[in-house]
Design an enzyme around this catalytic site. Structure first.
Site, PDB file in Angstrom:
ATOM      1  N   GLU A 188      -0.887  -3.318  13.387  1.00 12.36           N
ATOM      2  CA  GLU A 188      -1.732  -3.194  12.206  1.00 12.36           C
ATOM      3  C   GLU A 188      -3.156  -3.638  12.520  1.00 12.36           C
ATOM      4  OE1 GLU A 188      -0.922  -5.846   8.823  1.00 12.36           O
ATOM      5  OE2 GLU A 188      -1.209  -4.101   7.530  1.00 12.36           O
TER       6      GLU A 188
ATOM      7  N   SER B 274       0.846  -1.204   0.000  1.00  8.82           N
ATOM      8  CA  SER B 274       0.000   0.000   0.000  1.00  8.82           C
ATOM      9  C   SER B 274       0.878   1.248   0.000  1.00  8.82           C
ATOM     10  CB  SER B 274      -0.894   0.023   1.241  1.00  8.82           C
ATOM     11  OG  SER B 274      -1.665  -1.138   1.301  1.00  8.82           O
TER      12      SER B 274
HETATM   13  C1  LIG Z   1      -6.017  -3.833   0.294  1.00 12.93           C
HETATM   14  C2  LIG Z   1      -4.763  -4.585   0.648  1.00 12.93           C
HETATM   15  C3  LIG Z   1      -3.670  -3.876   1.118  1.00 12.93           C
HETATM   16  C4  LIG Z   1      -2.503  -4.571   1.470  1.00 12.93           C
HETATM   17  N1  LIG Z   1      -1.413  -3.833   1.890  1.00 12.93           N
HETATM   18  C5  LIG Z   1      -0.256  -4.494   2.188  1.00 12.93           C
HETATM   19  C6  LIG Z   1       0.927  -3.752   2.550  1.00 12.93           C
HETATM   20  O1  LIG Z   1       0.939  -2.515   2.600  1.00 12.93           O
HETATM   21  N2  LIG Z   1       2.058  -4.440   2.827  1.00 12.93           N
HETATM   22  C7  LIG Z   1       2.110  -5.806   2.779  1.00 12.93           C
HETATM   23  O2  LIG Z   1       3.167  -6.373   3.078  1.00 12.93           O
HETATM   24  N3  LIG Z   1       1.018  -6.537   2.408  1.00 12.93           N
HETATM   25  C8  LIG Z   1      -0.154  -5.907   2.116  1.00 12.93           C
HETATM   26  N4  LIG Z   1      -1.274  -6.632   1.728  1.00 12.93           N
HETATM   27  C9  LIG Z   1      -1.149  -8.097   1.593  1.00 12.93           C
HETATM   28  C10 LIG Z   1      -1.917  -8.875   2.653  1.00 12.93           C
HETATM   29  O3  LIG Z   1      -1.289  -8.788   3.906  1.00 12.93           O
HETATM   30  C11 LIG Z   1      -2.002 -10.321   2.139  1.00 12.93           C
HETATM   31  O4  LIG Z   1      -2.744 -10.289   0.929  1.00 12.93           O
HETATM   32  C12 LIG Z   1      -2.694 -11.228   3.127  1.00 12.93           C
HETATM   33  O5  LIG Z   1      -1.905 -11.406   4.279  1.00 12.93           O
HETATM   34  C13 LIG Z   1      -2.999 -12.617   2.500  1.00 12.93           C
HETATM   35  O6  LIG Z   1      -1.879 -13.152   1.903  1.00 12.93           O
HETATM   36  P1  LIG Z   1      -1.929 -13.708   0.405  1.00 12.93           P
HETATM   37  O7  LIG Z   1      -2.581 -12.667  -0.444  1.00 12.93           O
HETATM   38  O8  LIG Z   1      -0.562 -14.141   0.043  1.00 12.93           O
HETATM   39  O9  LIG Z   1      -2.897 -14.955   0.468  1.00 12.93           O
HETATM   40  P2  LIG Z   1      -2.483 -16.426   0.937  1.00 12.93           P
HETATM   41  O10 LIG Z   1      -1.772 -16.362   2.234  1.00 12.93           O
HETATM   42  O11 LIG Z   1      -1.813 -17.136  -0.181  1.00 12.93           O
HETATM   43  O12 LIG Z   1      -3.916 -17.062   1.188  1.00 12.93           O
HETATM   44  C14 LIG Z   1      -4.714 -17.623   0.124  1.00 12.93           C
HETATM   45  C15 LIG Z   1      -5.950 -18.236   0.749  1.00 12.93           C
HETATM   46  O13 LIG Z   1      -5.597 -19.302   1.642  1.00 12.93           O
HETATM   47  C16 LIG Z   1      -6.123 -19.074   2.950  1.00 12.93           C
HETATM   48  N5  LIG Z   1      -5.168 -19.522   3.970  1.00 12.93           N
HETATM   49  C17 LIG Z   1      -3.834 -19.281   4.000  1.00 12.93           C
HETATM   50  N6  LIG Z   1      -3.277 -19.803   5.114  1.00 12.93           N
HETATM   51  C18 LIG Z   1      -4.309 -20.370   5.815  1.00 12.93           C
HETATM   52  C19 LIG Z   1      -4.375 -21.073   7.056  1.00 12.93           C
HETATM   53  N7  LIG Z   1      -3.290 -21.258   7.800  1.00 12.93           N
HETATM   54  N8  LIG Z   1      -5.609 -21.502   7.471  1.00 12.93           N
HETATM   55  C20 LIG Z   1      -6.720 -21.300   6.713  1.00 12.93           C
HETATM   56  N9  LIG Z   1      -6.704 -20.659   5.517  1.00 12.93           N
HETATM   57  C21 LIG Z   1      -5.521 -20.201   5.087  1.00 12.93           C
HETATM   58  C22 LIG Z   1      -6.312 -17.560   3.028  1.00 12.93           C
HETATM   59  O14 LIG Z   1      -7.294 -17.227   3.987  1.00 12.93           O
HETATM   60  C23 LIG Z   1      -6.736 -17.223   1.605  1.00 12.93           C
HETATM   61  O15 LIG Z   1      -8.121 -17.461   1.447  1.00 12.93           O
HETATM   62  C24 LIG Z   1      -2.434  -5.974   1.365  1.00 12.93           C
HETATM   63  C25 LIG Z   1      -3.546  -6.691   0.879  1.00 12.93           C
HETATM   64  C26 LIG Z   1      -4.692  -6.005   0.515  1.00 12.93           C
HETATM   65  C27 LIG Z   1      -5.849  -6.804  -0.017  1.00 12.93           C
END
Ligand SMILES: Cc1cc2nc3c(=O)[nH]c(=O)nc-3n(C[C@H](O)[C@H](O)[C@H](O)COP(=O)(O)OP(=O)(O)OC[C@H]3O[C@@H](n4cnc5c(N)ncnc54)[C@H](O)[C@@H]3O)c2cc1C
Length: 413
Positions: A253, A170
């Site tokens: 956060e 972000s």
């Molecule tokens: C609007 C927005 C702003 C953001 N800003 C930032 C930022 O400034 N800096 C930054 O570093 N990141 C940022 N993010 C990233 C955000 O932190 C990640 O998208 C989030 O932590 C999920 O990780 P991922 O997208 O890799 O999904 P994944 O971790 O790959 O997850 C995919 C799916 O699997 C599920 N899953 C994963 N692990 C488990 C588990 N152990 N048990 C059950 N289900 C599970 C998840 O719930 C999800 O449905 C942002 C995301 C958004 C949408």
């Protein structure tokens, strides 16, 4: 549990109200928002100017000690300020990461030199910060971070070279600095070989690519790092201590995100449902519409009560508990389902031309479009549910087989 202000809090609230009234325009209609008609550069300049004004009055970081640029106040006072500021038309979504997570991390783990150099300018709005944790293969489990930080030179020089990719960062497109999590030891287990750094976002080798969203905003970015040189003096905390620092940042956060999920979307829905006619009658008379509004109200009221409970804990000098996980879980869902109801009320126009129909239509549509992202950012719904299951309900934790395996031996791809 007493949700009312203490005498000292009430007096602080009055003081803040008076200052805001003297420095910003009040929000009259629920739909009013700051900066209509300003382009991105003008909005950014206005946000920086507002931040400088807040800093001069001591409201930039209320709980921080005065020597760090704060007011030496309490976390409860910080929340009171945020509640009162929400009644005024001021810029938003520029300093949230700086103030909510990045700077508290620098304040907590930085050397005296780092604090001296970075905190005051950022509080005054001169610098904007971002947070670079997530990667294409590391989000919910940041133990998978693969951005590599190596010492420059065989004999281990004083600089680090960072190479890798971050995603969903972000505000990276307007940030001056960022905190970045990188792997410094591939022979240690996944959570043990990570180190946190402060990165100059304008340094050679940093490339920021904005990601355009369904709302047409480009709020977050991909960040590519190609041998970005970072002096060892910009390491945050000890080598291989990055996991511990990152956990502290995420706790910050969760609480700062929690404050964003209240609001009065249900009131907007009531107004829209009175305005729209379905089958010759106001839509508010339709049972399904009424049920949808009640659902939104209950979710938002629940969120408000949990936030008050957290605030009450803070006011007593305690930390809010794992129940804060429910705030985002329920609040983001309220945005999404309430926004969907508004879009449905608007019919075809609600979907296609909401932006042209005025703020009362545009805002719920924005909430609907960004609701899915809100359910992911800062920890997905499933991760919040895991927290509730393990830490509130006392259910068994997830089975983790990779905890003690050297990172380089873990499967990837
Ligand atoms: C609007 C927005 C702003 C953001 N800003 C930032 C930022 O400034 N800096 C930054 O570093 N990141 C940022 N993010 C990233 C955000 O932190 C990640 O998208 C989030 O932590 C999920 O990780 P991922 O997208 O890799 O999904 P994944 O971790 O790959 O997850 C995919 C799916 O699997 C599920 N899953 C994963 N692990 C488990 C588990 N152990 N048990 C059950 N289900 C599970 C998840 O719930 C999800 O449905 C942002 C995301 C958004 C949408």
């Amino acid at each position: 549990m007493d949700f009312n202000d203490t005498a000292a809090e009430a007096s602080f609230r009055n003081e803040v109200r008076a200052w805001l009234a003297a420095n910003a325009a009040p929000r009259v209609g629920a739909e009013d928002k700051f900066g209509d008609g300003l382009d991105h550069a003008a909005y950014l300049a206005a946000a920086k100017e507002w931040q400088a004004r807040k800093a001069a009055a001591g409201y930039a970081a209320i709980p921080w000690p005065r020597e760090m640029g704060g007011l030496g106040g309490t976390p409860a006072q910080q929340i009171i300020y945020a509640q009162e500021e929400a009644r005024f038309l001021v810029p938003s979504l520029v300093f949230e990461v700086s103030l909510g997570t990045a700077l508290p991390t620098v304040a907590m783990w930085g050397t005296d030199e780092q604090k001296q150099r970075f905190l005051a300018p950022a509080l005054k709005g001169e610098d904007i910060w971002c947070q670079m944790f997530s990667e294409p293969a590391a989000g919910s489990d940041l133990g998978n971070v693969r951005t590599r930080a190596v010492r420059d030179g065989d004999d281990g020089g004083d600089d680090w070279l960072l190479t890798g990719q971050k995603v969903w960062t972000s505000g990276a497109h307007f940030a001056d600095y960022g905190i970045v999590l990188a792997r410094t030891d591939w022979d240690k287990p996944k959570s043990k070989g990570l180190t946190m750094f402060i990165m100059d976002m304008k340094a050679p080798g940093v490339e920021v690519r904005p990601i355009r969203q369904a709302t047409n905003d480009a709020h977050f970015n991909e960040v590519f790092m190609n041998e970005v040189r970072i002096p060892d003096t910009m390491r945050l905390g000890a080598e291989d201590q990055g996991w511990k620092i990152m956990i502290g940042t995420l706790m910050q956060e969760r609480f700062s995100l929690g404050e964003q999920f209240g609001g009065d979307l249900y009131n907007r829905l009531i107004a829209l449902a009175k305005q729209v006619r379905w089958g010759g009658r106001p839509a508010i008379q339709n049972d399904n519409v009424r049920a949808g509004i009640v659902d939104c109200y209950l979710r938002q009221f629940g969120v408000e009560l949990i936030v008050k409970r957290g605030m009450s804990a803070i006011s007593r000098g305690e930390s809010p508990g794992p129940e804060m996980a429910a705030v985002k879980l329920v609040g983001a869902r309220a945005f999404q389902t309430g926004g969907a109801l508004a879009v449905e009320l608007g019919g075809a126009e609600g979907l296609i031309a909401a932006q042209d129909l005025g703020q009362q239509w545009a805002l719920p549509q924005t909430l609907w479009l960004s609701g899915a992202g809100a359910r992911i950012a800062g920890g997905t719904d499933q991760i919040q549910k895991n927290t509730i299951a393990e830490r509130i309900l006392g259910l068994p934790g997830e089975i983790r087989t990779d905890r003690n395996v050297p990172f380089r031996d873990l499967e990837s791809g």
